[in-house]
Design a protein around this motif. Structure first.
Motif, PDB file in Angstrom:
ATOM      1  N   CYS A 261       0.832  -1.211   0.000  1.00  6.15           N
ATOM      2  CA  CYS A 261       0.000   0.000   0.000  1.00  6.15           C
ATOM      3  C   CYS A 261       0.868   1.263   0.000  1.00  6.15           C
ATOM      4  O   CYS A 261       1.794   1.409   0.802  1.00  6.15           O
ATOM      5  CB  CYS A 261      -0.915  -0.021   1.228  1.00  6.15           C
ATOM      6  SG  CYS A 261      -1.929   1.456   1.361  1.00  6.15           S
ATOM      7  N   CYS A 264       0.069   3.553   3.450  1.00  6.40           N
ATOM      8  CA  CYS A 264       0.571   3.187   4.780  1.00  6.40           C
ATOM      9  C   CYS A 264       1.888   2.417   4.691  1.00  6.40           C
ATOM     10  O   CYS A 264       2.493   2.109   5.721  1.00  6.40           O
ATOM     11  CB  CYS A 264      -0.473   2.346   5.514  1.00  6.40           C
ATOM     12  SG  CYS A 264      -0.828   0.802   4.688  1.00  6.40           S
ATOM     13  N   GLY A 268      -1.135  -1.093   7.073  1.00  7.22           N
ATOM     14  CA  GLY A 268      -2.596  -1.214   7.142  1.00  7.22           C
ATOM     15  C   GLY A 268      -3.282   0.132   7.295  1.00  7.22           C
ATOM     16  O   GLY A 268      -2.930   0.919   8.176  1.00  7.22           O
ATOM     17  N   CYS A 269      -4.241   0.406   6.385  1.00 12.31           N
ATOM     18  CA  CYS A 269      -5.007   1.661   6.466  1.00 12.31           C
ATOM     19  C   CYS A 269      -6.339   1.460   5.730  1.00 12.31           C
ATOM     20  O   CYS A 269      -6.614   0.365   5.242  1.00 12.31           O
ATOM     21  CB  CYS A 269      -4.212   2.820   5.851  1.00 12.31           C
ATOM     22  SG  CYS A 269      -4.066   2.743   4.063  1.00 12.31           S
ATOM     23  N   CYS A 272      -6.117   0.304   1.883  1.00  6.59           N
ATOM     24  CA  CYS A 272      -5.788  -1.109   1.616  1.00  6.59           C
ATOM     25  C   CYS A 272      -6.673  -2.037   2.445  1.00  6.59           C
ATOM     26  O   CYS A 272      -6.409  -3.235   2.520  1.00  6.59           O
ATOM     27  CB  CYS A 272      -4.321  -1.372   1.894  1.00  6.59           C
ATOM     28  SG  CYS A 272      -3.803  -0.998   3.575  1.00  6.59           S
TER      29      CYS A 272
END
Ligand SMILES: [Zn+2]
Length: 341
Positions: A261, A264, A268-269, A272
């Motif tokens: 991604c 991030c 993780g955000c 994504c």
């Protein structure tokens, strides 16, 4: 009294101005509040009744003359200014900026993708947007009534169901394979259509770039290396790449490619969906049946193909959240991409 008025009238008619201040002086004297003509008008009540009518008429004429003269003076002052500017332009003024447009972000991304693949020997092919069933579906292993066709529902002509708006630019690849002997290394960029409701993530018209590489001895390793190269050129050398098994009717085996991604960096955000990965393209080894359909001997040749949505790549690259922005023609959105070439 009458002589007096005539003198004022002559004064008004003979008035000249050369500056804004002169004009303002005239306005205060004859037009503005408490001007001289209004004061004369106020004197009317002191006159004998029989003189009032004639006097009033003269004052009105004076008023009209002043108003007319004022307009003429404004025009004269403007004309003078313009002439002066033509004779003595102010060279210290900053230049007027050229009203140049910019390149649409979709065009910029398409060009960038093409440039990256051109460096490893791909050329560009184009084909019709109105396609027949053979080039869009049948030659690519989409049998009639096969559920795979449902994945790519498009716009058909009722009276001539063989004709449709192409759902992908793979149809161009079919045309290239039919008309050209391998080796083939080609990109087919273009507009495609699907019967989709328009939302922030989907549109009935969008853009694809598909790639095709056919030669003797082409393997899945070539596919991976080519797409690794593309991802790093497009998104930066630090990008991570992974392949996931997938299904397409025209490739076997098939894989979808994800990149780490961009927002991030993989932790993780929202973009994504907290997985750290985003999908950017589909790919696979061209199904031998497709090669055969296009007149290429699968015993002699093999190849790989891939396809990506230009909108999706552009959204990921620039952090754009709504697909509809690309077609709304809002200059506030488009201006943000003016520096792209
Ligand atoms: Zn993320």
């Amino acid at each position: 009294m009458a002589v007096n008025l005539q003198a004022i009238k002559d004064e008004i008619l003979g008035y000249t101005v050369s500056t804004e201040e002169d004009l303002e002086q005239f306005r205060r004297q004859y037009i503005g509040r408490n001007n001289m003509i209004a004061a004369l008008f106020a004197e009317m009540k002191n006159l004998p009744a029989e003189e009032r009518k004639a006097y009033g008429q003269q004052i009105n004429e004076l008023k009209d003359a002043a108003t007319e003269k004022f307009s003429a003076l404004i025009a004269q002052l403007e004309a003078n200014g313009q002439q002066q500017q033509e004779e003595h332009p102010d060279l210290t003024l900053p230049p007027r900026p050229d009203a140049l447009g910019g390149i649409h972000p979709i065009t910029a991304t398409r060009r960038q993708i093409i440039r990256i693949f051109e460096r490893v020997g791909f050329n560009v092919s184009e084909g019709p947007e109105i396609e027949d069933d053979w080039h869009n579906f049948s030659a690519l292993n989409f049998p009639e009534n096969h559920p795979a066709r449902e994945m790519q529902d498009t716009f058909f002509i009722e009276k001539k169901p063989d004709i449709a708006l192409r759902t992908h630019t793979s149809s161009v690849q079919v045309r290239v394979m039919e008309g050209q002997k391998p080796p083939i290394r080609t990109l087919s960029p273009g507009r495609v259509y699907r019967n989709e409701a328009i939302s922030a993530r989907a549109h009935c018209v969008f853009h694809q770039v598909e790639g095709l590489f056919i030669d003797k001895g082409v393997s899945f390793a070539d596919l991976k290396q080519t797409l690794y190269y593309f991802a790093k050129e497009m998104f930066g050398q630090n990008i991570k790449v992974r392949f996931r098994p997938s299904y397409f009717p025209f490739t076997e085996p098939s894989a979808e490619m994800d990149i780490s991604c961009l927002i991030c960096g993989g932790t993780g955000c929202n973009v994504c969906k907290h997985s750290g990965w985003v999908e950017i393209l589909g790919s696979g080894m061209v199904d031998p049946a497709v090669l055969q359909n296009c007149g290429i001997d699968p015993e002699e040749y093999s190849g790989f193909a891939f396809g990506m949505g230009i909108e999706r790549i552009t959204m990921l690259k620039y952090g754009i959240k709504d697909l509809r922005l690309f077609t709304e023609n809002d200059v506030r959105f488009l201006r943000q991409f003016r520096s792209l070439i």
